[in-house]
Motif scaffolding. Structure first.
Motif, PDB file in Angstrom:
ATOM      1  N   VAL A  34       0.705  -1.414   0.037  1.00 46.10           N
ATOM      2  CA  VAL A  34       0.000  -0.030   0.162  1.00 46.10           C
ATOM      3  C   VAL A  34       0.965   1.231   0.020  1.00 46.10           C
ATOM      4  O   VAL A  34       0.267   2.380  -0.118  1.00 46.10           O
ATOM      5  CB  VAL A  34      -0.699  -0.105   1.254  1.00 46.10           C
ATOM      6  CG1 VAL A  34      -2.011  -1.252   1.205  1.00 46.10           C
ATOM      7  CG2 VAL A  34      -0.148   0.082   2.537  1.00 46.10           C
ATOM      8  N   LYS A  35       2.170   1.154   0.344  1.00 44.30           N
ATOM      9  CA  LYS A  35       2.990   2.367   0.211  1.00 44.30           C
ATOM     10  C   LYS A  35       3.155   3.139  -0.960  1.00 44.30           C
ATOM     11  O   LYS A  35       2.995   2.550  -2.009  1.00 44.30           O
ATOM     12  CB  LYS A  35       4.371   2.062   0.874  1.00 44.30           C
ATOM     13  CG  LYS A  35       5.292   1.234   0.067  1.00 44.30           C
ATOM     14  CD  LYS A  35       6.483   1.003   0.730  1.00 44.30           C
ATOM     15  CE  LYS A  35       7.567   0.248  -0.103  1.00 44.30           C
ATOM     16  NZ  LYS A  35       8.658  -0.167   0.664  1.00 44.30           N
ATOM     17  N   TRP A  36       3.281   4.495  -0.996  1.00 44.96           N
ATOM     18  CA  TRP A  36       3.656   5.238  -2.018  1.00 44.96           C
ATOM     19  C   TRP A  36       4.917   5.483  -2.247  1.00 44.96           C
ATOM     20  O   TRP A  36       5.680   5.607  -1.287  1.00 44.96           O
ATOM     21  CB  TRP A  36       2.923   6.499  -1.712  1.00 44.96           C
ATOM     22  CG  TRP A  36       1.466   6.745  -1.687  1.00 44.96           C
ATOM     23  CD1 TRP A  36       0.514   5.484  -1.636  1.00 44.96           C
ATOM     24  CD2 TRP A  36       0.451   7.647  -1.350  1.00 44.96           C
ATOM     25  NE1 TRP A  36      -0.744   5.913  -1.669  1.00 44.96           N
ATOM     26  CE2 TRP A  36      -0.706   7.195  -1.273  1.00 44.96           C
ATOM     27  CE3 TRP A  36       0.697   9.053  -0.854  1.00 44.96           C
ATOM     28  CZ2 TRP A  36      -2.023   8.012  -0.821  1.00 44.96           C
ATOM     29  CZ3 TRP A  36      -0.261   9.820  -0.647  1.00 44.96           C
ATOM     30  CH2 TRP A  36      -1.683   9.179  -0.695  1.00 44.96           C
ATOM     31  N   ILE A  55      -2.451   9.881  -7.234  1.00 44.57           N
ATOM     32  CA  ILE A  55      -2.748   8.329  -6.499  1.00 44.57           C
ATOM     33  C   ILE A  55      -4.040   8.071  -7.191  1.00 44.57           C
ATOM     34  O   ILE A  55      -4.940   8.832  -6.795  1.00 44.57           O
ATOM     35  CB  ILE A  55      -2.552   8.177  -5.277  1.00 44.57           C
ATOM     36  CG1 ILE A  55      -1.239   8.498  -4.718  1.00 44.57           C
ATOM     37  CG2 ILE A  55      -2.829   6.914  -4.703  1.00 44.57           C
ATOM     38  CD1 ILE A  55      -0.152   7.499  -4.979  1.00 44.57           C
ATOM     39  N   ASP A  56      -4.043   7.131  -8.035  1.00 45.65           N
ATOM     40  CA  ASP A  56      -5.566   6.485  -8.514  1.00 45.65           C
ATOM     41  C   ASP A  56      -5.366   5.005  -8.541  1.00 45.65           C
ATOM     42  O   ASP A  56      -4.285   4.430  -8.228  1.00 45.65           O
ATOM     43  CB  ASP A  56      -6.234   7.145  -9.492  1.00 45.65           C
ATOM     44  CG  ASP A  56      -5.072   7.107 -10.903  1.00 45.65           C
ATOM     45  OD1 ASP A  56      -3.794   6.074 -10.753  1.00 45.65           O
ATOM     46  OD2 ASP A  56      -5.328   7.640 -12.001  1.00 45.65           O
ATOM     47  N   ARG A  57      -6.500   4.347  -9.124  1.00 42.20           N
ATOM     48  CA  ARG A  57      -6.258   2.947  -9.092  1.00 42.20           C
ATOM     49  C   ARG A  57      -5.244   2.502 -10.039  1.00 42.20           C
ATOM     50  O   ARG A  57      -4.731   1.436  -9.690  1.00 42.20           O
ATOM     51  CB  ARG A  57      -7.821   2.609  -9.871  1.00 42.20           C
ATOM     52  CG  ARG A  57      -8.081   0.941 -10.044  1.00 42.20           C
ATOM     53  CD  ARG A  57      -7.984   0.184  -8.807  1.00 42.20           C
ATOM     54  NE  ARG A  57      -8.476  -1.088  -9.534  1.00 42.20           N
ATOM     55  CZ  ARG A  57      -8.212  -2.306  -8.435  1.00 42.20           C
ATOM     56  NH1 ARG A  57      -7.620  -2.037  -7.188  1.00 42.20           N
ATOM     57  NH2 ARG A  57      -8.809  -3.345  -8.809  1.00 42.20           N
ATOM     58  N   THR A 116      -9.633   1.790  -4.688  1.00 40.06           N
ATOM     59  CA  THR A 116     -11.343   1.836  -4.934  1.00 40.06           C
ATOM     60  C   THR A 116     -11.836   2.094  -3.533  1.00 40.06           C
ATOM     61  O   THR A 116     -11.258   2.032  -2.373  1.00 40.06           O
ATOM     62  CB  THR A 116     -11.623   0.748  -5.108  1.00 40.06           C
ATOM     63  OG1 THR A 116     -11.612  -0.470  -4.311  1.00 40.06           O
ATOM     64  CG2 THR A 116     -11.027  -0.005  -6.512  1.00 40.06           C
ATOM     65  N   ALA A 117     -13.222   2.396  -3.437  1.00 36.29           N
ATOM     66  CA  ALA A 117     -13.934   2.486  -2.383  1.00 36.29           C
ATOM     67  C   ALA A 117     -13.872   1.174  -1.358  1.00 36.29           C
ATOM     68  O   ALA A 117     -13.714   1.346  -0.237  1.00 36.29           O
ATOM     69  CB  ALA A 117     -15.251   2.992  -2.465  1.00 36.29           C
ATOM     70  N   ASP A 118     -13.782   0.228  -1.998  1.00 36.46           N
ATOM     71  CA  ASP A 118     -13.854  -1.078  -1.035  1.00 36.46           C
ATOM     72  C   ASP A 118     -12.643  -1.199  -0.269  1.00 36.46           C
ATOM     73  O   ASP A 118     -12.686  -1.774   0.768  1.00 36.46           O
ATOM     74  CB  ASP A 118     -13.892  -2.399  -2.129  1.00 36.46           C
ATOM     75  CG  ASP A 118     -15.416  -2.439  -2.653  1.00 36.46           C
ATOM     76  OD1 ASP A 118     -16.257  -1.898  -2.013  1.00 36.46           O
ATOM     77  OD2 ASP A 118     -15.549  -3.391  -3.478  1.00 36.46           O
ATOM     78  N   PHE A 119     -11.635  -0.766  -0.745  1.00 38.71           N
ATOM     79  CA  PHE A 119     -10.153  -0.795   0.275  1.00 38.71           C
ATOM     80  C   PHE A 119     -10.604  -0.257   1.608  1.00 38.71           C
ATOM     81  O   PHE A 119     -10.160  -0.851   2.487  1.00 38.71           O
ATOM     82  CB  PHE A 119      -9.030   0.095  -0.573  1.00 38.71           C
ATOM     83  CG  PHE A 119      -8.035  -0.030   0.213  1.00 38.71           C
ATOM     84  CD1 PHE A 119      -6.827  -1.005   0.167  1.00 38.71           C
ATOM     85  CD2 PHE A 119      -7.590   1.059   1.169  1.00 38.71           C
ATOM     86  CE1 PHE A 119      -5.856  -1.144   1.071  1.00 38.71           C
ATOM     87  CE2 PHE A 119      -6.270   0.966   2.161  1.00 38.71           C
ATOM     88  CZ  PHE A 119      -5.516   0.047   1.992  1.00 38.71           C
ATOM     89  N   ARG A 326      -2.615   5.679   2.408  1.00 33.67           N
ATOM     90  CA  ARG A 326      -1.837   4.666   1.506  1.00 33.67           C
ATOM     91  C   ARG A 326      -2.844   3.448   1.193  1.00 33.67           C
ATOM     92  O   ARG A 326      -3.778   3.291   2.099  1.00 33.67           O
ATOM     93  CB  ARG A 326      -0.712   4.251   2.444  1.00 33.67           C
ATOM     94  CG  ARG A 326      -0.887   3.840   3.857  1.00 33.67           C
ATOM     95  CD  ARG A 326       0.133   3.678   4.599  1.00 33.67           C
ATOM     96  NE  ARG A 326      -0.012   3.509   5.939  1.00 33.67           N
ATOM     97  CZ  ARG A 326       0.592   3.058   7.082  1.00 33.67           C
ATOM     98  NH1 ARG A 326       1.950   2.569   6.549  1.00 33.67           N
ATOM     99  NH2 ARG A 326       0.249   3.055   8.101  1.00 33.67           N
ATOM    100  N   GLY A 327      -2.949   2.903   0.211  1.00 30.80           N
ATOM    101  CA  GLY A 327      -3.726   1.889  -0.328  1.00 30.80           C
ATOM    102  C   GLY A 327      -5.071   2.370  -0.978  1.00 30.80           C
ATOM    103  O   GLY A 327      -5.742   1.700  -1.531  1.00 30.80           O
ATOM    104  N   SER A 328      -5.432   3.657  -0.372  1.00 26.56           N
ATOM    105  CA  SER A 328      -6.574   4.365  -0.829  1.00 26.56           C
ATOM    106  C   SER A 328      -6.380   5.297  -1.947  1.00 26.56           C
ATOM    107  O   SER A 328      -5.168   5.503  -2.484  1.00 26.56           O
ATOM    108  CB  SER A 328      -7.468   4.989   0.381  1.00 26.56           C
ATOM    109  OG  SER A 328      -8.689   5.374  -0.194  1.00 26.56           O
ATOM    110  N   THR A 329      -7.111   6.362  -2.091  1.00 27.55           N
ATOM    111  CA  THR A 329      -6.905   7.579  -2.788  1.00 27.55           C
ATOM    112  C   THR A 329      -6.822   8.720  -2.035  1.00 27.55           C
ATOM    113  O   THR A 329      -7.398   8.737  -0.952  1.00 27.55           O
ATOM    114  CB  THR A 329      -8.011   7.473  -4.075  1.00 27.55           C
ATOM    115  OG1 THR A 329      -9.378   7.667  -3.559  1.00 27.55           O
ATOM    116  CG2 THR A 329      -7.976   6.520  -4.947  1.00 27.55           C
ATOM    117  N   PRO A 330      -6.229   9.786  -2.415  1.00 28.52           N
ATOM    118  CA  PRO A 330      -6.362  10.916  -1.597  1.00 28.52           C
ATOM    119  C   PRO A 330      -7.558  11.695  -1.290  1.00 28.52           C
ATOM    120  O   PRO A 330      -7.262  12.564  -0.353  1.00 28.52           O
ATOM    121  CB  PRO A 330      -5.323  11.962  -2.430  1.00 28.52           C
ATOM    122  CG  PRO A 330      -4.637  11.014  -3.622  1.00 28.52           C
ATOM    123  CD  PRO A 330      -5.547   9.657  -3.795  1.00 28.52           C
TER     124      PRO A 330
END
Length: 431
Positions: A34-36, A55-57, A116-119, A326-330
């Motif tokens: 998940v890290k950037w 950051i996106d999918r 994604t939102a599911d994350f 991290r793992g998600s979107t900003p």
């Protein structure tokens, strides 16, 4: 790893299934996935901190997982099926192992959903949400974060509570921490290594037999003491105790549910070893508040500004905000792992308090016999009695001799029944 010699047929079945779980989870590295990368940070500051990080999918898809996620989920499904076939539906150790398999499958689904939102939704299932209550009608984690912030603000301007300057380089911190851990684990027997690393987000991180210190971080003696207690006595100690298990080898590895226990124990140890301090506590409360803000709709820029308002340097603001997303979107739901610290502390404290109240002191050291979860503690006691789990070899002194801890908890149980609001009113003319 322990030898299979001298195990009976039943123990061998459990050991074989347990080893399969340990083997199956090996490539799953949540924080790595998940890290950037540093390019994201550079891009953010190049845009003067005015634009959301890029950051996106697609960003995560360009960094595929290091394993076949579909095959890995099937592998855990197969292990779960074999646990039921070989041990039955209601076997206690089988129930723990089956839950672990389910949890690892959920972890894989979360990693598949990066960007994604599911994350964020699966993260809340695994680690909890800031709006979760501890019990019906009790304050939530978000409430706790605000409450602690208020207390910390009341003492923030005291000159005698200011942090000592951070004059120790990573190299010096490594040498100091290595010396302290050699005393704890035994220089001859211990293979614990303290090493510098430039590939971690936090100032320090613990592995199975090592502690990494971030190369560009600076420390003071109080920081090193906290690392000794947190990373060494708890995280490394419980790993070694898990690796020492002859049958239930799964105790050497921790799914997310054990993260809450692990971090709770680590923070509790910091407190009772007098290794914690206000700046450290504020860092934990701010992480909780930031996650709650993100759950309420705040984006990366909002969280960055929040940390700036708390007095952090820009690089620290970026690091703290990126931990949240991290793992998600900003502008998505947060990654809620950092709730584990305060949530775990409250749950572990309550557990120990109740163990003392009910006279079940023998339960308390079992928290350290590996990567345990609170819901398994009664079963672990049973497994120790059956010889399937061995008691922990490495225990912090506060848990190897429970005299002082028990006395403290006895007083604590009574003090909980007093009304602090009433006391505050009564003490108004003397404080």
């Amino acid at each position: 790893m322990n030898s299979r010699m001298d195990l009976d047929d039943y123990q061998l079945i459990i050991r074989a299934l347990s080893d399969r779980i340990v083997e199956a989870q090996t490539p799953i590295r949540v924080l790595d996935a998940v890290k950037w990368d540093d390019g994201v940070r550079k891009g953010f500051f190049k845009a003067k901190g005015k634009e959301l990080p890029a950051i996106d999918r697609a960003y995560y898809e360009s960094r595929p997982l290091t394993f076949d996620s579909a095959a890995k989920k099937q592998e855990f499904q197969n292990i779960e099926r074999d646990i039921t076939r070989q041990l039955g539906q209601f076997n206690p150790v089988g129930q723990i192992m089956r839950r672990m398999c389910k949890e690892y499958r959920m972890v894989i689904r979360m990693l598949e959903a990066r960007g994604t939102a599911d994350f964020g939704l699966i993260s809340q299932d695994l680690y909890g949400a800031a709006s979760d209550a501890f019990h019906a009608g009790d304050p939530t984690l978000a409430d706790l974060g605000l409450m602690l912030s208020d207390y910390l603000n009341n003492i923030a301007d005291r000159g005698d509570l200011k942090d000592e300057p951070k004059t120790l380089s990573a190299k010096e911190a490594v040498e100091l921490l290595q010396g302290r851990l050699n005393k704890v684990f035994g220089e001859k027997d211990s293979t614990i290594r303290v090493i510098e690393s430039d590939g971690i987000v936090a100032d320090a991180a613990a592995g199975a037999d090592y502690i990494k210190i971030r190369t560009d971080a600076m420390f003071n003696e109080r920081d090193v003491r906290a690392l000794e207690v947190h990373e060494g006595l708890v995280h490394v100690g419980t790993t070694l105790n898990g690796l020492n298990q002859p049958v239930c080898t799964f105790l050497s590895k921790g799914p997310p549910s054990s993260t809450v226990t692990q971090e709770g124990l680590a923070i509790l140890m910091e407190v009772i070893a007098f290794a914690s301090y206000p700046t450290r506590l504020r860092k934990l409360t701010n992480r909780t508040r930031a996650i709650h803000m993100a759950e309420e709709g705040a984006n990366f820029l909002d969280i960055f500004e929040f940390f700036r308002s708390e007095g952090y340097a820009e690089d620290e603001c970026y690091g703290n905000a990126s931990r949240v997303f991290r793992g998600s979107t900003p502008d998505g739901l947060p990654f809620t792992k950092d709730l584990s610290y305060l949530k775990g502390f409250i749950l572990i404290y309550n557990y120990i308090q109740l163990a003392v109240r009910k006279g079940k002191l023998e339960q308390i050291p079992l928290l350290f016999c590996g990567k345990t979860t609170l819901e398994d503690m009664r079963t672990l006691r049973q497994l120790v009695d059956e010889g399937l789990v061995v008691p922990p070899k490495y225990l912090p002194p506060q848990f190897s001799d429970l005299n002082a801890l028990s006395a403290w908890m006895c007083f604590s149980n009574f003090l909980n029944h007093l009304s602090l609001d009433r006391i505050e009113a009564d003490y108004a003319n003397i404080l």
